[in-house]
Design a protein around this motif. Sequence first.
Motif: not given
Length: 781
Positions: A414-418, A423-425, A470-478
Amino acid sequence: MRSLEDYWQSADIRLPPADDQGLRMFKGRDYVDLPDDRVALVKKDPDTGLYRARLPSELSPSGPVLIRDAQSRLWHPLDDARPATFLLSDARLEAFRTALDFSGIEPGTDRLYRFNGKLYAVIAEHAYQVLHDLDASSPRSTVMRIVHPADPVARDHGNIYIGTRPGRSEPIVFDARHGWVAAQVGGTSGMRRRGQTSAASHSADLALELRLMDLELEQAITMTDQLGYRWLAAKDKQNERNILVQLEDQHRRELGILEKTVSLHLEHKEAVVAIKGREAYKNKLITLRKGQILSCNQLMIANDSRKLLDGPIFGGPDTEYRAVATHLADKLVVMKQREHFAEELLHKWRLSEEELKAAAYDPIEIHEIVAFWVYAESRTLPDAATSLASHDFNAKYLAYSFGQVTFSYRALKGMPEETRVAVLSSLFDQCTAIRAAFEHMPLPPGAEPARSHAKIVEAVQAFETTLEESLNRYHRQLLKTSMLPAHEQPIDFDFIPPQDRSAPPASLRRVFRARHHGVDKIKVGRPRRSETGVEVIDVMSPVDAVQVMHTYALQEGQWRPIVPLQATPLPALRAQAGQQLQRTQSWLDRAWQDEREKRNATNIVEFLGSKADACDHLARQIDTAPDRTDADTATFVQRLQQDSLRLRSEGEHIRIRLYKDKAFLSADRLAYLIAKEQISVVQTQPRTVSGKGSDKHFLDVYSLNDRNTGAPLWHAHFHYDRMNSPKQGFTARGGHLKTLEQSRLGITSQRRDARSGHEHAPIWRESIDGKTAQKIFELAT
């Protein structure tokens, strides 16, 4: 029921050829071919979907259920699969007897008794443990297996007979005249065991087996529905409890049937595809896996409902938490089973997350239940009753903290993608600190506390791994690294949680970064206006949605918990202050010992910060006391303030020293040290070329040194597309940290890796943000 001979039709009827289903339609009626050149009039049974023989004068069929053999294309009575039976002798049963006595107790509708999650049949007034033999059962005949309770085969959690497990057994069926009798059985649905059939008849046997399993599942679901109606109509708790026990057993039986059906499809994939077609095979397996997810959900609902008959799961005395932890551990077994089914649907059959959501599967839910289990298991430890206000990292405090982390993670979508990487960190750092605190928590002697402690640490560590993945996955998407360090990115926004159609509309939530005992943490709360019109945020208990754990308000630009002043007499406050001041040195000694043991820096800062906050709180209470008059009181206030400052200052010094760990790479820690003026920078390698062709790039290397000693701590690498690119023009995510050992590999190794296509792929911890990169360039000049 009449025999099939009563339904034979005249051979003089001239029937058209059979269609694909094996039906010959004549004057609006369906006929089928029987052995010995016989034919029968049939009609589909609306309850089962199978064809039954009928007389020409009947509207509803009264004859046997008929199944078509795929090889011979002839139809046979389904009841041919019924096992032969004979009476059981006392000598044959004697070795299986148990000491249980069910006299005066009514059995279930299946004529079985239930005790401690096991099933029992009573034969000649003796009780025997039994298991469902799904292989040998058919829709017309449920086969049970008498087993010896001490044998491994008897220990199945779902009361299912697994023939490969060691142990003696006797197959039995229930006979209306003689009760439980011995049964002569073969394989699934009474057929010959696999391996005994010939290749010619295998396809026919398989088609029949699939049809029978479908029918067995339909009948099981019908029984489940009937139990569900009885549950809704139950008038008292004991009746409701008994029905729920039966409902749980029924759901486990469904799961057993579904698993057998899936195994049959997988074991004979090519044969099933030949019978049904490849698309039908795929759709069937998807349907079966969805059915398993649904049965898991319904099993958990029934189990939770039975538990709730005794009152709320949480909130009882400490003596109840062992039973709560056991209940939640059993629930997690089912959830992990459900997770396995969902993973197959996602990755093998390519279903979308939305399709799984429609199947009532939420992948985040399991983390919430893990947090509930950690809380319940923590309450069984000896220090669990310690007040949350002590902040000495007792089990209860740590369990609440872990629950808040999992709750925040559940709100992530529910949080903004950016904001998600930041947040995960923060959540990852919080989880790491909680796990470290659990690991070093003192325990009393004894095997039970040690077992509980080990399981808790394992659960927290597993969730820590989930956060990092999850952090690695979101980081790769940046597309590019953030322009700010994670701890400096603003986290303060409202969002509406995902709506659940079966629940009331979700209210507004606030995600924010709060300062608590000198440590920043991510929180999720409910914003509101106080009675004085000030905006505050209530953070609820992770195990009780109506209990407010802390209320936060903005103080000096940061969200901090509101700690109300209590009306305590001045003499009592002075006594508390005296005790607080006497312990300052012991708290510092403990923090220094933790530093020597290289314990988690965040925990040390939070520990000293909690003691400093206690000093500040006492100082405010004394300073505002109505009977404050003498000079000694002012001295107390001054000493408390001095000790508070000393505790906070030493916490920061310890954090800085521990953050200079050469083996740990963290761009966020580097940014913190730069802000504290602890880092000096030297460019050790001017821009050089690496790689060839499309892999060609340019590299700058900087040494990041301890400003106080000059000792190198880490190296920073920046990659560029061109030789003359400005310093801030490094490639997307092209700035990262390396340990000194990694850098010692030298430029030759880097070039070799580049030529091999093994360029450095930084993880989220190592990636240097834009602001930190700019600080590095400025310090290097």
